[in-house]
Design a protein around this motif. Sequence first.
Motif, PDB file in Angstrom:
ATOM      1  N   SER A   8      -3.228   5.053  -7.377  1.00 14.91           N
ATOM      2  CA  SER A   8      -3.802   5.115  -6.026  1.00 14.91           C
ATOM      3  C   SER A   8      -5.309   5.282  -6.186  1.00 14.91           C
ATOM      4  N   GLY A   9      -6.092   4.622  -5.340  1.00 17.38           N
ATOM      5  CA  GLY A   9      -7.548   4.645  -5.505  1.00 17.38           C
ATOM      6  C   GLY A   9      -8.108   6.057  -5.647  1.00 17.38           C
ATOM      7  N   ILE A  10      -9.087   6.214  -6.544  1.00 17.90           N
ATOM      8  CA  ILE A  10      -9.671   7.537  -6.812  1.00 17.90           C
ATOM      9  C   ILE A  10     -11.195   7.452  -6.789  1.00 17.90           C
ATOM     10  N   ASP A  11     -11.803   8.464  -6.203  1.00 21.28           N
ATOM     11  CA  ASP A  11     -13.246   8.695  -6.338  1.00 21.28           C
ATOM     12  C   ASP A  11     -13.429   9.922  -7.211  1.00 21.28           C
ATOM     13  N   ARG A  17     -15.735   5.089  -8.710  1.00 20.58           N
ATOM     14  CA  ARG A  17     -14.593   4.666  -7.906  1.00 20.58           C
ATOM     15  C   ARG A  17     -13.717   3.761  -8.765  1.00 20.58           C
ATOM     16  N   GLU A  19      -9.911   1.562  -8.538  1.00 19.57           N
ATOM     17  CA  GLU A  19      -8.833   1.133  -7.647  1.00 19.57           C
ATOM     18  C   GLU A  19      -7.484   1.196  -8.358  1.00 19.57           C
ATOM     19  N   ILE A  40      -0.622  10.328  -8.968  1.00 18.76           N
ATOM     20  CA  ILE A  40      -1.746   9.460  -8.619  1.00 18.76           C
ATOM     21  C   ILE A  40      -2.207   8.667  -9.844  1.00 18.76           C
TER      22      ILE A  40
END
Lengths: 103, 243
Positions: A8-11, A17, A19, A40
């Motif tokens: 799942s996208g993470i910052d 960032r 994807e 995640i």
Amino acid sequence: MARYRVLSGIDYPPNKRVEAGKIVEDLPATSVKWLLESGIIEDADKPATKITEPVKEEPKVEPVVEKVEKPIVEDGFDADAIDIDGDGFVQDGTPHQRPVEEK
Amino acid sequence: MPTFRHGKNVNVFIDEFDFSTYFNNVSASTSIDTAETSAFGTSAKTYVVGHRDGTVSLGGMFEGTASTGTDEFFDNALGNATKALVIVAPEGHSNGAGAIMLQADDTSYEVSSAIADIVQASAEFQSTDAVEHGKILSSGSTVTATGNGTSVDNGASTTNGGAGFLSVPVNTRNGNITVKIQHSADDSTFADLVTFTVVSSTTKTSERIEVAANTTVNRYLRVNFTVAGSTGSATPVVAFTRR
């Protein structure tokens, strides 16, 4: 260095960032534990989690039983009755008494 | 020392409209059905709980301006199959403030006039999935660039999903805006939790997205904006309710 597959996208710091589907090696060590526990990210050296499509159940179709309609025959009616006594009538004395039909 | 709030700062958002300046009275009611289980031999009544329910009642001033006034909105909403998305912010819509949210049907709209008074309007919404209490994650301040909102600390994670609400009452941005709700266990690394439908250039919109039951929502929540285009701005209001 441990490699993780992002699900799942993470910052993450510093201002990065990534994807879903990508593999990363520079996640903050303090975040890896909870990211793994939350699902995640996952260990990239293990087989990727397969995204399973929901199984679509075929609609159940009940077999159709065709009803064969029987010809309606009145009780006691004999279509092939013959005039045994030669009086010109068949099935004498019954509700189906009738004149002999000429063939 | 308790912290009390004055009612003057209440905000009301319905779909993509900020109706805060049209109303001066709002009431959000939540209830749950009970079924009696009292039997012979008991000395006090006993109950089990059933379905949650809720309503929001609004009262204020009638405004008949086409497209933007309350009259056209509530007239159209009455009986509309599309549920209205209602956000009531009882302590104002600052970041981290409480929010009462519901998706609901407009069940009544009344306009009343008296010779010596302002023309008044009132409406009632019946929730279709209970009235839920959550937090404002984006205060509706002007957004012009990609970035993150200030995180809101819940003190602990929760494990049963939730629902995110978005209302964009003002949008002059000449590019698309992607709005996400992100969660984190350490207030440092954030993962996407809710991704709203891309808000098109200059489009005012609203949306509600459910996070499935049994999903962990980590302790910290924040909003994330990805903004395209070069001029103009938007004022998205974002709220999330945990379950």
